[in-house]
Structures are given as structure tokens and as C-alpha cells.
Write an enzyme that holds these catalytic residues in place. Sequence first.
Site, PDB file in Angstrom:
ATOM      1  N   HIS A 119       0.727  -1.307  -0.099  1.00  0.00           N
ATOM      2  CA  HIS A 119      -0.016   0.216  -0.126  1.00  0.00           C
ATOM      3  C   HIS A 119       0.878   1.229   0.135  1.00  0.00           C
ATOM      4  O   HIS A 119       1.906   1.357   0.759  1.00  0.00           O
ATOM      5  CB  HIS A 119      -1.010   0.001   1.189  1.00  0.00           C
ATOM      6  CG  HIS A 119      -1.836  -1.015   0.982  1.00  0.00           C
ATOM      7  ND1 HIS A 119      -3.246  -0.689   0.544  1.00  0.00           N
ATOM      8  CD2 HIS A 119      -1.999  -2.243   1.677  1.00  0.00           C
ATOM      9  CE1 HIS A 119      -4.041  -2.082   0.609  1.00  0.00           C
ATOM     10  NE2 HIS A 119      -3.142  -2.873   1.272  1.00  0.00           N
ATOM     11  N   ALA A 168      18.510 -17.376   6.390  1.00  0.00           N
ATOM     12  CA  ALA A 168      17.595 -17.748   7.142  1.00  0.00           C
ATOM     13  C   ALA A 168      16.976 -16.454   7.915  1.00  0.00           C
ATOM     14  O   ALA A 168      17.779 -15.672   8.254  1.00  0.00           O
ATOM     15  CB  ALA A 168      17.733 -18.721   8.118  1.00  0.00           C
ATOM     16  N   LYS A 170      28.908 -11.748   1.996  1.00  0.00           N
ATOM     17  CA  LYS A 170      30.305 -12.266   1.166  1.00  0.00           C
ATOM     18  C   LYS A 170      29.839 -12.613  -0.284  1.00  0.00           C
ATOM     19  O   LYS A 170      28.552 -12.536  -0.468  1.00  0.00           O
ATOM     20  CB  LYS A 170      30.838 -13.626   1.751  1.00  0.00           C
ATOM     21  CG  LYS A 170      30.166 -14.871   1.540  1.00  0.00           C
ATOM     22  CD  LYS A 170      30.885 -16.003   2.230  1.00  0.00           C
ATOM     23  CE  LYS A 170      30.204 -17.307   2.095  1.00  0.00           C
ATOM     24  NZ  LYS A 170      31.122 -18.361   2.676  1.00  0.00           N
TER      25      LYS A 170
END
Length: 171
Positions: free
Chosen positions: A96, A143, A166
Site C-alpha cells: 500500500h 534464514a 560475502k
Amino acid sequence: MGSHGTGKVNLKSLHHLGKNVTLEEGVLIFHPENISILDNVYIGHNTILKAYYKNQLVIGEGTWIGQQCFFHSAGGIIIGKNIGIGPGVKIITSFHIDSNLNEPILHQQLKFAPVIIEDNSDLGTNSVIMPGVTIKKGTQVGAGAVVTKSFPEYSVIAGVPAKIIKTRKIS
């Protein structure tokens, strides 16, 4: 107010369904006419593929998608070949526009931007890919990362917001 449906569809209603595709129990599919799943794809339990009335959701050959993922392809999602997508990954292609302080953000205009995941990349468990991002070839997303912009090929990115930690070496 109307429902978007149950998400349980006849796979013949997909725009394209390749060979050797596995959809585990609980996978929900919305707007199947705008979803293409190519050959040798695995989609884990309770994943939601939420296409939209426009734009396409394409899942490329050899892709593995973990359980409980959520792909909202209002702006379009293209997932390349041989992609690993960990459990709980979210891919979002709309947001939005917050342009009027007198109106709730929820009721303001939507902006759409595609997400592209290029070949041989990997999205870590619970990562979030935001609208307009391209995950370039061979990129590894850590993660829990929240990816708000695109990075060069073969990057290893992590964090909130994601940053390069990296570059993968090409051997």
C-alpha cells in the site's frame, strides 16, 4: 464481502502443469489460471500459491519449495530453475502506498512490483522477499533475511534488512 475461495483446485485448471510435480497435502492455490509449474517441482505441505487476476506466478524446473511458504503474486513472480526455497519463505509483490495521513494505509492505493528469482539460488527458512526485488543467479539468502533490494549475482545475503556478507566463488 466475498471469499477468495478455498484454494483447493483441480490441477487441470493451472495455466501449465509439468511432469513429475509433487504437491503435498494442504497446498492451496488461488487463481490457478495464472500459475505455471514446470517439471520436477516439489511443493511442501500447507504452502499457499496466491496468484492474482493479472500477472503470472511461474515456478521453474527442478525447484524445491518447503512447507508453509506464502507466495502472493499480484505483481508477478518468476522463479527460475533449480531453486531451493526453505520452509516459511514469503514472497510479496504488492504494498500500500502511504500518501494520505487522513486515510488508513489499508485503504490506500496498491502498488505492484514483480519478484524474480534467478536460476540456482537458495532462499533460507523464513526469509521474506519484498516487491520489486530480483534475486540474481546463484544468490544465497540467509534464514530470516528480509530482502528489500536486489544484489549482484552469487551474493550471500543475510539480515534485516538484508546486506551482502560475502560473494560466492565460482569454481
